[in-house]
Motif scaffolding. Structure first.
Motif, PDB file in Angstrom:
ATOM      1  N   GLU B 116      19.557   8.192 -33.390  1.00 56.02           N
ATOM      2  CA  GLU B 116      20.410   9.273 -33.899  1.00 56.02           C
ATOM      3  C   GLU B 116      21.836   9.122 -33.402  1.00 56.02           C
ATOM      4  OE1 GLU B 116      19.539  11.267 -36.269  1.00 56.02           O
ATOM      5  OE2 GLU B 116      17.581  10.336 -36.242  1.00 56.02           O
ATOM      6  N   ARG B 243      12.405  10.150 -42.269  1.00 53.37           N
ATOM      7  CA  ARG B 243      12.094  10.829 -41.004  1.00 53.37           C
ATOM      8  C   ARG B 243      11.198  12.031 -41.252  1.00 53.37           C
ATOM      9  NH1 ARG B 243      18.006  11.927 -38.953  1.00 53.37           N
ATOM     10  NH2 ARG B 243      18.258  12.332 -41.169  1.00 53.37           N
ATOM     11  N   TYR B 251       9.032  11.447 -34.927  1.00 52.21           N
ATOM     12  CA  TYR B 251      10.012  12.307 -35.590  1.00 52.21           C
ATOM     13  C   TYR B 251       9.395  13.647 -35.988  1.00 52.21           C
ATOM     14  CZ  TYR B 251      14.396   9.782 -36.022  1.00 52.21           C
ATOM     15  OH  TYR B 251      15.603   9.188 -35.754  1.00 52.21           O
ATOM     16  N   PHE B 254      10.325  16.761 -33.933  1.00 47.40           N
ATOM     17  CA  PHE B 254      11.689  17.299 -33.879  1.00 47.40           C
ATOM     18  C   PHE B 254      11.941  18.238 -35.041  1.00 47.40           C
ATOM     19  CE2 PHE B 254      11.724  13.320 -31.643  1.00 47.40           C
ATOM     20  CZ  PHE B 254      12.359  13.662 -30.473  1.00 47.40           C
ATOM     21  N   PHE B 256      14.560  19.505 -37.537  1.00 50.24           N
ATOM     22  CA  PHE B 256      15.868  19.253 -38.152  1.00 50.24           C
ATOM     23  C   PHE B 256      15.730  19.421 -39.658  1.00 50.24           C
ATOM     24  CE2 PHE B 256      15.090  15.086 -40.061  1.00 50.24           C
ATOM     25  CZ  PHE B 256      13.936  14.705 -39.401  1.00 50.24           C
ATOM     26  N   SER B 280      21.791  15.287 -36.492  1.00 49.70           N
ATOM     27  CA  SER B 280      21.496  14.236 -35.522  1.00 49.70           C
ATOM     28  C   SER B 280      21.748  14.739 -34.109  1.00 49.70           C
ATOM     29  CB  SER B 280      22.367  13.015 -35.785  1.00 49.70           C
ATOM     30  OG  SER B 280      22.043  12.451 -37.015  1.00 49.70           O
ATOM     31  N   ILE B 283      18.869  16.671 -33.000  1.00 46.93           N
ATOM     32  CA  ILE B 283      17.717  15.845 -32.620  1.00 46.93           C
ATOM     33  C   ILE B 283      17.932  15.243 -31.240  1.00 46.93           C
ATOM     34  CG2 ILE B 283      16.344  13.834 -33.237  1.00 46.93           C
ATOM     35  CD1 ILE B 283      17.105  14.335 -36.139  1.00 46.93           C
ATOM     36  N   GLN B 286      17.300  17.817 -28.618  1.00 46.34           N
ATOM     37  CA  GLN B 286      15.860  18.073 -28.425  1.00 46.34           C
ATOM     38  C   GLN B 286      15.206  16.931 -27.666  1.00 46.34           C
ATOM     39  OE1 GLN B 286      13.950  18.974 -32.200  1.00 46.34           O
ATOM     40  NE2 GLN B 286      15.774  20.104 -32.802  1.00 46.34           N
TER      41      GLN B 286
END
Ligand code: SF4
Lengths: 168, 403
Positions: B116, B243, B251, B254, B256, B280, B283, B286
């Motif tokens: 990211e 993703r 992924y 996360f 997003f 991004s 992410i 996190q």
């Protein structure tokens, strides 16, 4: 240069004066090939600021440039164009081979990549690295300025004597 | 989309003139590398356009066959050099799939984090250079400054700024170095301000908006036909993001959003990328907040080499080390396709192994190659100046197109 302001006339050797001026305002051709070009961009950008060395005026046309920074790998298809661009640049002109690829072909010892741009154009300064750090390119520019001040020319690279090296 | 060769010969019945052929590149400030574009013009209007590629053909796919599986990672760096790490990502995931191993959670999180970060770095270079193409010089100096911070983070952990080869088969080059987290957090805290700054520079600039809105549009169907992926496709309103659709490397953990816009023009692409940077950032935050403790490479010495201390103490470790670095990892025979969501679209690797330490074949699906193919459609019957805007918005990297 103390006391210069009191003197109405200064004498200097024309050659030395020209060399001094040339070394202080290099105009590179804006010409990126591969990964190294990104580092060249970074060198010209805010953090490393190539303009501190008077070499930030990247010209899009080779006819306005006097330094060619070959930034990246030169493929067989690109080599004639690199040569053409070099021929279009007005004299005096210099070439910096930036990165392992432009210097010797780098990691790509294969059918596609010219093993060093010095097979196509005469190179003045080689910069090691893959890609060279911006500091590396700055050092190359400084070395080139030194070389110009010592009267180095492409085609007939002057080999300076140790005294000249100390002076420059 | 007209064929350029036939267009060149066509005489205009009114004026009795043939189209003028203009050549852009391969050395041209707005082609982002060594792309060459031939356009047939009627006045300023484009009748036909043809991108010509291959000026950076490097033979990377062929060279991979000559290197061991781990060594070939270095070549994947040099394709999309604006975000080398995402290139590594697709490749190592492919080899790991062939090996049938999964790296520990910590490693997966670190990989996500770096992927990211390099997406942000790539979008920053795009923003700077695309704005420069449009005549706005200052965004370039702003974006490169933030990019340097990301490069510093990469340098800290991988030892080099660009082309880091940080991801290795079965793990990483090394764990996060001490002091990394603070530096990363400083970047994460500072970046939203800079994002606002970019918006302030461009978003209310009438020239920027006039120039971008409605320029080089494409419909979603056409975009799919051309095989577009990534931000370009999302700018046409199709929420395709690997993703989310095929989560890899955790992924799915996360939170997003997949950013989409509907217009499919240059302005929409600009907005998709700008908003993607924010996602991004989310992410990365996190990932660093929930970073699991523990190992950062696969256990055992069959895939990931033993560390230096172990080699000094243990004869067996020395043997494994020697084997791994002379013969390479023994990957079972088979073939695999693995793809990741890169900053420019789907980066796919088709890897064939014949059971030796070297790949038998590596075929790369470089997103830029498919994206640039649509250029003639984008600029058909538009003005010549739109070619520059279109190329800038596609965000091509010639290293990836030509490989
Ligand atoms: S020397 Fe390295 S960084 Fe430079 S063009 Fe070659 S592969 Fe890319």
């Amino acid at each position: 240069m103390a006391g210069v302001e009191d003197r109405p006339v200064l004498f200097a050797s024309m050659k030395k004066l020209a060399q001094w001026a040339q070394s202080g305002s290099l105009w590179p051709a804006q010409f990126g090939l591969a990964c190294c070009a990104i580092e060249m961009m970074a060198t010209a950008a805010s953090r490393f600021d190539l303009s501190r060395f008077g070499a930030e005026v990247m010209r899009a046309s080779p006819r306005q440039a006097d330094v060619m920074i070959v930034a990246g790998r030169v493929s067989q298809k690109m080599a004639p164009i690199v040569r053409e661009l070099y021929d279009q640049m007005p004299e005096p002109k210099w070439v910096i081979a930036m990165g392992a690829c432009a210097s010797v072909g780098g990691v790509f010892n294969n059918y596609a990549i010219v093993q060093g741009v010095d097979r196509v154009v005469p190179v003045d300064i080689y910069v090691p690295g893959c890609p060279p750090t911006p500091e590396g390119l700055l050092e190359a520019v400084m070395q080139l300025q030194k070389k110009i001040r010592m009267g180095g020319r492409p085609m007939a690279p002057a080999m300076p004597s140790p005294e000249e090296v100390a002076q420059a | 989309m007209a064929d350029i060769e036939t267009t060149i010969g066509q005489v205009d019945p009114e004026t009795g003139l043939k189209p003028m052929v203009i050549n852009l590149g391969p050395q041209h400030p707005a082609t982002h590398g060594v792309l060459r574009v031939r356009v047939a013009l009627d006045g300023e209007q484009i009748r036909a356009c043809e991108p010509i590629i291959g000026y950076l053909h490097t033979g990377i796919e062929k060279n991979c066959e000559d290197l061991t599986f781990n060594q070939a990672i270095t070549l994947t760096d040099r394709m999309d050099y604006l975000s080398p790490i995402t290139n590594n990502f697709g490749y190592v995931l492919g080899v790991e799939k062939l090996l049938g191993v999964e790296v520990p959670k910590r490693c997966q999180y670190i990989r996500v984090m770096f992927a990211e970060l390099s997406r942000i770095a790539s979008h920053l270079v795009w923003l700077g250079t695309a704005a420069m193409d449009m005549g706005a010089m200052s965004p370039f100096f702003y974006t490169m400054q933030q990019r340097e911070q990301i490069l510093d983070l990469i340098e800290m952990s991988a030892g080099t700024r660009m082309n880091p080869s940080y991801f290795r088969v079965g793990g990483l080059l090394n764990d996060l170095p001490p002091g990394f987290e603070e530096k990363l957090r400083a970047f994460l805290d500072g970046f939203p301000h800079w994002l606002q700054e970019y918006y302030a520079l461009l978003d209310r600039n009438p020239i920027w908006i006039e120039r971008l809105k409605g320029t080089a549009p494409i419909t979603a169907e056409k975009a799919l036909d051309y095989g577009w992926t990534g931000p370009l496709l999302r700018a046409c309103g199709i929420p395709r993001d690997l993703r989310k659709t095929n989560p890899y490397s955790s992924y799915e953990d996360f939170d997003f959003d997949v950013i989409t816009e509907t217009d499919g023009d240059v302005y929409a692409r600009y907005h998709v990328r700008m908003r993607e940077m924010k996602e991004s950032l989310k992410i990365v935050r996190q990932a660093i907040d929930n970073l699991p403790e523990g190992e950062w490479h696969v256990p055992g010495w069959k895939i990931y080499p033993p560390n230096k201390q172990e080699i000094g103490r243990n004869m067996e470790a020395l043997i494994y080390h020697f084997k791994l670095f002379t013969e390479g990892i023994r990957v079972p025979a088979g073939e695999v396709y693995s793809a990741v969501e890169g900053p420019k679209g789907e980066i796919g690797y088709f890897i064939v192994s014949d059971g030796s330490g070297k790949p038998y074949r590596v075929r790369v699906r470089g997103p830029s190659f498919y994206n640039i193919a649509a250029l003639p459609t984008l600029v058909q019957d538009k003005m010549l100046a739109d070619v520059v805007a279109a190329i800038g918005s596609i965000d091509i990297v010639l290293g990836e197109v030509d490989r």
